[in-house]
Design a protein around this motif. Sequence first.
Motif, PDB file in Angstrom:
ATOM      1  N   PHE A   1       0.860  -1.177   0.000  1.00 44.75           N
ATOM      2  CA  PHE A   1       0.000   0.000   0.000  1.00 44.75           C
ATOM      3  C   PHE A   1       0.896   1.227   0.000  1.00 44.75           C
ATOM      4  N   ALA A   2       0.819   2.035  -1.055  1.00 47.05           N
ATOM      5  CA  ALA A   2       1.713   3.188  -1.238  1.00 47.05           C
ATOM      6  C   ALA A   2       0.935   4.476  -1.013  1.00 47.05           C
ATOM      7  N   MET A   3       1.142   5.084   0.145  1.00 45.58           N
ATOM      8  CA  MET A   3       0.427   6.315   0.493  1.00 45.58           C
ATOM      9  C   MET A   3       1.393   7.396   0.985  1.00 45.58           C
TER      10      MET A   3
ATOM     11  N   ILE B   1       1.511  -6.608  -6.406  1.00 44.16           N
ATOM     12  CA  ILE B   1       0.592  -5.518  -6.709  1.00 44.16           C
ATOM     13  C   ILE B   1       0.635  -4.464  -5.602  1.00 44.16           C
ATOM     14  N   MET B   2       0.572  -3.196  -6.017  1.00 43.15           N
ATOM     15  CA  MET B   2       0.475  -2.077  -5.078  1.00 43.15           C
ATOM     16  C   MET B   2      -0.841  -1.341  -5.290  1.00 43.15           C
ATOM     17  N   ILE B   3      -1.419  -0.874  -4.199  1.00 49.12           N
ATOM     18  CA  ILE B   3      -2.486   0.120  -4.278  1.00 49.12           C
ATOM     19  C   ILE B   3      -1.834   1.463  -4.001  1.00 49.12           C
ATOM     20  N   VAL B   4      -1.914   2.375  -4.967  1.00 49.72           N
ATOM     21  CA  VAL B   4      -1.209   3.654  -4.902  1.00 49.72           C
ATOM     22  C   VAL B   4      -2.221   4.787  -4.768  1.00 49.72           C
ATOM     23  N   MET B   5      -1.956   5.691  -3.816  1.00 48.60           N
ATOM     24  CA  MET B   5      -2.794   6.869  -3.604  1.00 48.60           C
ATOM     25  C   MET B   5      -2.104   8.066  -4.240  1.00 48.60           C
ATOM     26  N   GLY B   6      -2.851   8.809  -5.049  1.00 52.36           N
ATOM     27  CA  GLY B   6      -2.295  10.000  -5.681  1.00 52.36           C
ATOM     28  C   GLY B   6      -3.396  10.949  -6.088  1.00 52.36           C
TER      29      GLY B   6
ATOM     30  N   PRO C   1     -12.342  19.939  -5.025  1.00 56.20           N
ATOM     31  CA  PRO C   1     -12.436  20.143  -3.570  1.00 56.20           C
ATOM     32  C   PRO C   1     -11.429  19.265  -2.836  1.00 56.20           C
ATOM     33  N   ARG C   2     -11.000  19.722  -1.681  1.00 59.88           N
ATOM     34  CA  ARG C   2      -9.835  19.165  -0.980  1.00 59.88           C
ATOM     35  C   ARG C   2      -9.875  17.642  -0.842  1.00 59.88           C
ATOM     36  N   HIS C   3     -11.019  17.082  -0.527  1.00 57.95           N
ATOM     37  CA  HIS C   3     -11.117  15.643  -0.301  1.00 57.95           C
ATOM     38  C   HIS C   3     -11.615  14.886  -1.527  1.00 57.95           C
ATOM     39  N   ARG C   4     -11.625  15.555  -2.675  1.00 57.26           N
ATOM     40  CA  ARG C   4     -12.002  14.896  -3.920  1.00 57.26           C
ATOM     41  C   ARG C   4     -10.862  14.922  -4.938  1.00 57.26           C
ATOM     42  N   GLN C   5      -9.686  15.312  -4.485  1.00 55.75           N
ATOM     43  CA  GLN C   5      -8.535  15.387  -5.391  1.00 55.75           C
ATOM     44  C   GLN C   5      -7.843  14.036  -5.574  1.00 55.75           C
ATOM     45  N   GLN C   6      -8.016  13.145  -4.610  1.00 51.70           N
ATOM     46  CA  GLN C   6      -7.233  11.926  -4.549  1.00 51.70           C
ATOM     47  C   GLN C   6      -7.964  10.738  -5.166  1.00 51.70           C
ATOM     48  N   SER C   7      -7.173   9.840  -5.731  1.00 48.58           N
ATOM     49  CA  SER C   7      -7.705   8.581  -6.251  1.00 48.58           C
ATOM     50  C   SER C   7      -6.756   7.456  -5.867  1.00 48.58           C
ATOM     51  N   GLN C   8      -7.245   6.223  -5.956  1.00 46.15           N
ATOM     52  CA  GLN C   8      -6.405   5.053  -5.706  1.00 46.15           C
ATOM     53  C   GLN C   8      -6.407   4.172  -6.946  1.00 46.15           C
ATOM     54  N   ILE C   9      -5.229   3.637  -7.245  1.00 43.18           N
ATOM     55  CA  ILE C   9      -5.057   2.899  -8.490  1.00 43.18           C
ATOM     56  C   ILE C   9      -4.164   1.693  -8.256  1.00 43.18           C
TER      57      ILE C   9
END
Length: 404
Positions: free
Chosen positions: A136-138, A181-186, A193-201
């Motif tokens: 998990f890459a955060m 496999i990694m789950i990456v947050m970016g 909006p501040r809490h809608r900028q991020q996604s996970q891939i």
Amino acid sequence: MDFEYSAATQQRLEALKGFMQAHIYPNEQTYHQALQDSSDPWQTPTLMETLKQAARDAGLWNLFLPEEYKPYGAGLTNLEYAPLCEEMGRVLWSSEVFNCSAPDTGNMEVLARYGSEQHKQQWLEPLLNGQIRSAFAMTEPAVASSDATNIETRIERDGEHYVINGRKWYTSGAMNRNCRIMIVMGKTDPSAPRHRQQSQILVPMDTPGVTVVRPMEAMGFLDKPVGHAEVLFENVRVPVSNLLVGEGEGFAIAQGRLGPGRIHHCMRLIGCAQRALEMACDRANERVAFGVPLAKQQSVRESIARMYCDIEQARLLTLKAADKMDKHGNKVARDIIAAIKIVAPQMACNVIDQAIQIHGAAGTSQDTVLSATYAYARTIRLADGPDQVHMMQLGRNLMADRLG
């Protein structure tokens, strides 16, 4: 809540304790020696596969998955899983034997809840079968990642692909040779909006542009063979279908993932602390200082008593949190989840520190598990959110509740 474990939970707990006595404790030194002797510190010893098969044969497999994912696991509630997770926590590497180790547990829950059918077939099923590991890459080195909205790694769409650029560190699991496999947050949209900028891939480890830069130590420990890596992403291209749920959903996914993950860490830490207390009692009964056993020294007795009280308090609070999560959901239970994340790691640090003190120099050496478990406990005061963030949010929520 009922403070007595159900008959089914007690039966599983006794089976797990029996397995630990028969297979884990006798192999504890053997496992560590295999790591020491290995030419590759990130290759899991073959002993692990033997133990995993034994756990599957014993029906002690994927115990962490709740009822909603029952086709994949045991279908236990958080309250039912709590004493089992505590028992596994007594030996730092034993959770993997039962396919219940971080970060795989959190990643499996994410894939089960948010993954597509393709994701589940390609990645979830091998993880559930213990065939591969994940990461998990955060966290990032350049920003204060305690505020997840600070994350700078970019995930930009280019036709039918997303292109990922950024640098992560303390990416748990990424050093292991079996990590696939990694789950990456970016960030997909810095202007949202501040809490809608991020996604996970989802990013396979062998994707071109992914570079494992180095292993990161935690309090001097490399946590072999799982490890925590610094990972560089340079124009990493993955299919659009690898995005989880959709753009802007990363923060919501992270919150859903970290609730169970936080309580699992607390459960394991209670197991670490309980074992440290038992070791301290044994040491105090065996060692003589100033002509009498340590067990006769008043200061040692007071330390043992305080350790017991602290563990019991943390255990009861964690069980209450598990019960509330089961009955009302993670969102409603957020305050008590924050409370256990504040209390349990600090408790474990204090209890293990006292156990080290009672052991003297041996407590700091490689001859006991105490220094490694202390490093784990101290690290968890930062992992999944540092103490200060949980205290800040808990205090804010409590005061807001008073305002109605």
